[in-house]
Enzyme design. Structure first.
Site, PDB file in Angstrom:
ATOM      1  N   GLU A 139       0.820  -1.216   0.000  1.00 16.57           N
ATOM      2  CA  GLU A 139       0.000   0.000   0.000  1.00 16.57           C
ATOM      3  C   GLU A 139       0.850   1.261   0.000  1.00 16.57           C
ATOM      4  O   GLU A 139       1.585   1.500   0.967  1.00 16.57           O
ATOM      5  CB  GLU A 139      -0.894   0.016   1.249  1.00 16.57           C
ATOM      6  CG  GLU A 139      -1.754   1.267   1.333  1.00 16.57           C
ATOM      7  CD  GLU A 139      -2.654   1.292   2.552  1.00 16.57           C
ATOM      8  OE1 GLU A 139      -2.213   0.862   3.638  1.00 16.57           O
ATOM      9  OE2 GLU A 139      -3.799   1.755   2.427  1.00 16.57           O
ATOM     10  N   ASP A 174      -5.463   2.941  -1.793  1.00 15.93           N
ATOM     11  CA  ASP A 174      -6.187   3.722  -0.791  1.00 15.93           C
ATOM     12  C   ASP A 174      -6.325   5.144  -1.326  1.00 15.93           C
ATOM     13  O   ASP A 174      -5.345   5.899  -1.394  1.00 15.93           O
ATOM     14  CB  ASP A 174      -5.408   3.697   0.532  1.00 15.93           C
ATOM     15  CG  ASP A 174      -6.176   4.355   1.668  1.00 15.93           C
ATOM     16  OD1 ASP A 174      -6.927   5.315   1.402  1.00 15.93           O
ATOM     17  OD2 ASP A 174      -6.000   3.927   2.829  1.00 15.93           O
ATOM     18  N   GLN A 200      -9.555   1.387  -0.855  1.00 14.22           N
ATOM     19  CA  GLN A 200     -10.046   1.957   0.401  1.00 14.22           C
ATOM     20  C   GLN A 200     -10.398   3.431   0.185  1.00 14.22           C
ATOM     21  O   GLN A 200      -9.843   4.076  -0.722  1.00 14.22           O
ATOM     22  CB  GLN A 200      -8.986   1.830   1.498  1.00 14.22           C
ATOM     23  CG  GLN A 200      -8.697   0.377   1.869  1.00 14.22           C
ATOM     24  CD  GLN A 200      -7.556   0.232   2.870  1.00 14.22           C
ATOM     25  OE1 GLN A 200      -6.608   1.016   2.850  1.00 14.22           O
ATOM     26  NE2 GLN A 200      -7.639  -0.771   3.723  1.00 14.22           N
ATOM     27  N   GLU A 236     -12.167   2.926   5.252  1.00 10.89           N
ATOM     28  CA  GLU A 236     -11.064   3.048   6.216  1.00 10.89           C
ATOM     29  C   GLU A 236     -10.896   4.526   6.569  1.00 10.89           C
ATOM     30  O   GLU A 236      -9.971   5.197   6.100  1.00 10.89           O
ATOM     31  CB  GLU A 236      -9.757   2.493   5.637  1.00 10.89           C
ATOM     32  CG  GLU A 236      -8.687   2.343   6.717  1.00 10.89           C
ATOM     33  CD  GLU A 236      -7.306   2.032   6.147  1.00 10.89           C
ATOM     34  OE1 GLU A 236      -6.950   2.546   5.079  1.00 10.89           O
ATOM     35  OE2 GLU A 236      -6.575   1.269   6.808  1.00 10.89           O
TER      36      GLU A 236
END
Ligand SMILES: O=C(O)C(=O)[C@H](O)CO
Ligand SMILES: [Mg+2]
Length: 256
Positions: A139, A174, A200, A236
């Site tokens: 990530e 993300d 996310q 998230e």
């Protein structure tokens, strides 16, 4: 629309098993977590079975956070510790039916030794995970929240995946981190979609509920769906209030 409650940030006043139950009651179709290691896998399984929700992913242990560690895998000289945490994460994933393990890179000086350490550790992780049919995620994380995090750009993750060449190594995309570091979310997602294992969301810049701020998820989420991304999207974010349920108005806006 399909969303996964990230229990690292949501329902944190509850135990992980009760967080799973709360996520189900709130209308999520999956859960994911950060660091579940203090909870017995059997207790997680009980809640997953009871609710019918899958646990999508978990992270390798970050190391000593009081000492500033946020993952170990790209830290030169920490290969043995990183591999032990990968083993532990894969074992926990198997015991809870979790399919994705996020291998956290850690903070480094960004130099060639760190790059090589990360490649070596990820090679180990992908082979280890493949024996259990698991995917490994990496990530890109923004440098405002985590200065010095080794992996901060999507194209850096793409290069790693090309270099390692393992089919079970994928990107955790993300949107919050990508927007802070790079922007151009939809085009970037489209270009690298074949390497993206999980998405996310959170508001930018406050990382609160995905219904304010500079990103319009009412545009982004349908765009991802139009591109064929149908997996649950990870919620998230850090609730702006103390009560996760009180901030879930954004979720009902996507139902039906
Ligand atoms: O910080 C994030 O965005 C994450 O997804 C990691 O799992 C770190 O907790
Ligand atoms: Mg994330």
């Amino acid at each position: 629309m399909n969303f996964s409650a990230n229990l690292g940030f949501l329902f944190t006043d509850l135990s992980l098993p009760d967080g799973i139950r709360a996520a189900k009651a709130a209308g999520f179709s999956a859960v994911e977590c950060h660091f579940p290691y203090d909870t017995r896998p059997a207790d997680i399984m009980t809640a997953l079975t009871e609710t019918g929700l899958p646990m999508l992913g978990l992270n390798t242990h970050p190391g000593n956070r009081d000492a500033g560690e946020f993952g170990l895998s790209a830290m030169p000289g920490r290969g043995a510790d990183a591999r032990a945490e990968i083993d532990r994460a894969c074992d926990y994933a198997v015991a809870t039916g979790t399919r994705m393990v996020h291998v956290m890179a850690g903070r480094t000086d960004g130099g060639p030794d760190a790059d090589q350490a990360f490649v070596d550790t990820l090679s180990y992780a992908t082979e280890r995970a493949a024996t259990n049919g698991l995917d490994i995620l990496i990530e890109p994380i923004n440098h405002r929240d985590v200065p010095g995090y080794h992996l901060s750009r999507v194209e850096q993750a793409v290069d790693l995946i090309d270099r390692i060449g393992a089919p079970n190594l994928k990107i955790m995309f993300d949107c919050y981190h990508v927007q802070i570091m790079q922007g151009d979310l939809i085009q970037r997602f489209r270009t690298h979609q074949h390497m993206i294992g999980h998405v996310q969301i959170a508001a930018v810049p406050d990382r609160g509920e995905p219904d304010q701020g500079e990103l319009s998820y009412h545009h982004i989420i349908p765009a991802l769906r139009d591109l064929g991304y149908t997996a649950p999207i990870g919620a998230e974010y850090k609730p702006r209030g103390t009560d996760t349920d009180a901030g879930l108005g954004w979720l009902s806006a996507y139902s039906g």
